[in-house]
Design a protein around this motif. Structure first.
Motif, short mmCIF file in Angstrom:
data_model
loop_
_atom_site.label_atom_id
_atom_site.label_comp_id
_atom_site.label_asym_id
_atom_site.label_seq_id
_atom_site.Cartn_x
_atom_site.Cartn_y
_atom_site.Cartn_z
N SER A 185 0.86 -1.18 0.00
CA SER A 185 0.00 0.00 0.00
C SER A 185 0.89 1.23 0.00
O SER A 185 2.02 1.20 0.50
CB SER A 185 -0.93 0.02 1.22
OG SER A 185 -0.19 0.17 2.41
N ILE A 186 0.39 2.29 -0.57
CA ILE A 186 1.10 3.56 -0.54
C ILE A 186 0.10 4.63 -0.11
O ILE A 186 -1.00 4.71 -0.65
CB ILE A 186 1.74 3.89 -1.91
CG1 ILE A 186 2.46 5.24 -1.83
CG2 ILE A 186 0.72 3.85 -3.03
CD1 ILE A 186 3.36 5.52 -3.02
N GLU A 187 0.48 5.37 0.93
CA GLU A 187 -0.37 6.44 1.46
C GLU A 187 0.31 7.77 1.18
O GLU A 187 1.39 8.06 1.70
CB GLU A 187 -0.61 6.24 2.95
CG GLU A 187 -1.42 5.00 3.29
CD GLU A 187 -1.71 4.88 4.78
OE1 GLU A 187 -1.65 5.93 5.47
OE2 GLU A 187 -1.98 3.77 5.25
N ASP A 188 -0.34 8.56 0.37
CA ASP A 188 0.18 9.86 -0.02
C ASP A 188 -0.33 10.91 0.97
O ASP A 188 -1.54 10.99 1.24
CB ASP A 188 -0.30 10.19 -1.44
CG ASP A 188 0.11 11.57 -1.91
OD1 ASP A 188 0.94 12.21 -1.25
OD2 ASP A 188 -0.41 11.98 -2.96
N GLU A 189 0.58 11.68 1.53
CA GLU A 189 0.19 12.74 2.46
C GLU A 189 -0.84 13.69 1.84
O GLU A 189 -1.73 14.19 2.54
CB GLU A 189 1.43 13.51 2.89
CG GLU A 189 1.16 14.65 3.87
CD GLU A 189 2.41 15.45 4.18
OE1 GLU A 189 2.32 16.35 5.03
OE2 GLU A 189 3.47 15.16 3.58
N TYR A 190 -0.76 13.86 0.53
CA TYR A 190 -1.69 14.76 -0.15
C TYR A 190 -2.95 14.05 -0.62
O TYR A 190 -3.86 14.68 -1.15
CB TYR A 190 -0.99 15.42 -1.35
CG TYR A 190 0.11 16.38 -0.99
CD1 TYR A 190 0.43 16.67 0.33
CD2 TYR A 190 0.86 17.00 -1.99
CE1 TYR A 190 1.46 17.55 0.65
CE2 TYR A 190 1.89 17.89 -1.68
CZ TYR A 190 2.18 18.15 -0.36
OH TYR A 190 3.20 19.03 -0.04
N GLY A 191 -2.99 12.72 -0.47
CA GLY A 191 -4.18 11.95 -0.83
C GLY A 191 -4.39 11.76 -2.32
O GLY A 191 -5.48 11.37 -2.75
N VAL A 192 -3.36 12.01 -3.13
CA VAL A 192 -3.50 11.92 -4.58
C VAL A 192 -3.05 10.57 -5.11
O VAL A 192 -3.74 9.93 -5.92
CB VAL A 192 -2.69 13.05 -5.26
CG1 VAL A 192 -2.78 12.92 -6.78
CG2 VAL A 192 -3.19 14.41 -4.82
N MET A 193 -1.92 10.07 -4.66
CA MET A 193 -1.31 8.86 -5.21
C MET A 193 -1.49 7.64 -4.32
O MET A 193 -0.80 6.64 -4.47
CB MET A 193 0.19 9.10 -5.46
CG MET A 193 0.50 10.24 -6.41
SD MET A 193 -0.23 10.02 -8.04
CE MET A 193 0.58 8.53 -8.60
N SER A 194 -2.39 7.69 -3.36
CA SER A 194 -2.61 6.55 -2.47
C SER A 194 -3.19 5.37 -3.26
O SER A 194 -3.96 5.55 -4.21
CB SER A 194 -3.57 6.93 -1.34
OG SER A 194 -3.01 7.95 -0.53
N GLY A 195 -2.84 4.17 -2.84
CA GLY A 195 -3.35 2.98 -3.52
C GLY A 195 -2.86 1.70 -2.88
O GLY A 195 -2.03 1.71 -1.97
N VAL A 196 -3.39 0.58 -3.39
CA VAL A 196 -3.05 -0.76 -2.89
C VAL A 196 -2.80 -1.65 -4.10
O VAL A 196 -3.48 -1.53 -5.13
CB VAL A 196 -4.17 -1.34 -2.02
CG1 VAL A 196 -3.82 -2.75 -1.54
CG2 VAL A 196 -4.46 -0.45 -0.83
N GLY A 197 -1.84 -2.55 -3.99
CA GLY A 197 -1.54 -3.49 -5.07
C GLY A 197 -1.05 -4.81 -4.53
O GLY A 197 -0.87 -4.98 -3.31
N THR A 198 -0.87 -5.77 -5.41
CA THR A 198 -0.37 -7.08 -5.02
C THR A 198 1.07 -7.24 -5.48
O THR A 198 1.52 -6.59 -6.43
CB THR A 198 -1.22 -8.20 -5.64
OG1 THR A 198 -1.18 -8.10 -7.07
CG2 THR A 198 -2.66 -8.11 -5.17
N VAL A 199 1.80 -8.11 -4.79
CA VAL A 199 3.16 -8.45 -5.20
C VAL A 199 3.22 -9.95 -5.45
O VAL A 199 2.57 -10.73 -4.75
CB VAL A 199 4.22 -8.03 -4.15
CG1 VAL A 199 4.24 -6.53 -3.99
CG2 VAL A 199 3.96 -8.71 -2.81
N GLN A 200 3.98 -10.34 -6.45
CA GLN A 200 4.18 -11.74 -6.77
C GLN A 200 5.46 -12.23 -6.11
O GLN A 200 6.51 -11.62 -6.26
CB GLN A 200 4.26 -11.94 -8.29
CG GLN A 200 3.02 -11.51 -9.04
CD GLN A 200 1.80 -12.34 -8.67
OE1 GLN A 200 1.91 -13.56 -8.50
NE2 GLN A 200 0.66 -11.70 -8.54
N LEU A 201 5.34 -13.31 -5.36
CA LEU A 201 6.50 -13.86 -4.67
C LEU A 201 7.24 -14.83 -5.57
O LEU A 201 6.64 -15.73 -6.17
CB LEU A 201 6.06 -14.56 -3.37
CG LEU A 201 5.34 -13.68 -2.35
CD1 LEU A 201 5.02 -14.49 -1.10
CD2 LEU A 201 6.16 -12.45 -1.99
N GLY A 202 8.54 -14.65 -5.66
CA GLY A 202 9.38 -15.53 -6.45
C GLY A 202 10.06 -16.57 -5.60
O GLY A 202 9.66 -16.84 -4.46
#
Length: 256
Positions: A185-202
């Motif tokens: 997850s990424i939390e943008d202090e300005y609330g613009v670029m916040s989001g959640v994603g998945t990662v693939q484990l190798g």
């Protein structure tokens, strides 16, 4: 002659249709629910009855097929697997369910249907027996997340363009555990670029992901713009772990 033959065939088909619907199979219990660990076994007594007015002797095949689910037929065994029963009578069987070693946790379900046949009758299969097997997780312990690299941690210059922050690391699961979820997850202090994603484990639980960020901060924001980046994981037992780092678009580089 052909007309008489057609009438005879029609009457014979009608008689067969009536005879097929004269008997049906009933099951007790109507549903079975068990919790069985991988490598374990459960059993239940099942009663199958051929109900109807036909006094024929029926040949009973207890497990004709499994439908409507993901329960493997190979897990089931019955003793006896077949028998003869006179019309209207019942037969009891012992149903054994064995879950193989290494089976993933979850709920496995299906409907068991039986078959009953006589010389002039085939009983309707009825509603069947709904079977649900819960395989519990044998996982214990807490996963560990390691963040080996996060580049860049300082985004410069603040030219209002888009760039990427690349993170990489590893996830280590306790013995006997499997990864149910891995993401960021990424939390943008300005609330613009916040989001959640998945990662693939190798191999070895390694992961890498590129997160988009905006190289911009407000001029009056003296401590700069902060992005909080978090990597999180969860195993099938529901136990999770996370690790967070901060990426900054500074106001200026005078303090660095």
């Amino acid at each position: 002659m052909r007309k008489c033959l057609a009438v005879f065939v029609a009457l014979w088909l009608a008689w067969c249709a009536e005879s097929v619907s004269a008997s049906s199979i009933e099951y007790q219990p109507e549903s079975i629910s068990m919790t069985i660990p991988a490598g374990g076994e459960g059993q239940s007594l099942v009663k199958v009855t051929v109900a109807g007015d036909n006094p024929s002797t029926f040949y009973l095949l207890f497990l004709n097929k499994l439908v409507d689910g993901n329960l493997p037929a190979g897990w089931l065994s019955l003793s006896p697997s077949m028998t003869f029963a006179s019309g209207g009578s019942s037969a009891s069987i012992l149903l054994r369910i064995r879950v193989p070693e290494g089976t993933a946790s979850g709920v496995y379900s299906g409907k068991m249907l039986s078959r009953a046949m006589a010389s002039h009758d085939t009983a309707l299969a009825g509603n069947g027996i709904r079977i649900a097997v819960t395989v519990p997780s044998q996982c214990s312990g807490i996963p560990v997340v390691t963040l080996d690299s996060l580049q860049p941690e300082v985004v410069w210059p603040p030219d209002h363009g888009m760039t990427q922050v690349v993170l990489s690391g590893t996830v280590r699961m306790p013995e006997g555990c499997m990864t149910a979820e891995a993401g960021y997850s990424i939390e943008d202090e300005y609330g613009v670029m916040s989001g959640v994603g998945t990662v693939q484990l190798g191999p070895g639980g390694s992961f890498s992901a590129a997160l988009p960020v905006e190289a911009m901060r407000h001029g009056q924001d003296k401590d700069g713009r902060h992005y909080s980046v978090t990597v999180f994981v969860r195993n099938e037992a529901g136990t999770g772990a996370s690790l967070s780092r901060t990426v900054t678009v500074p106001h200026d580089l005078s303090a660095r």
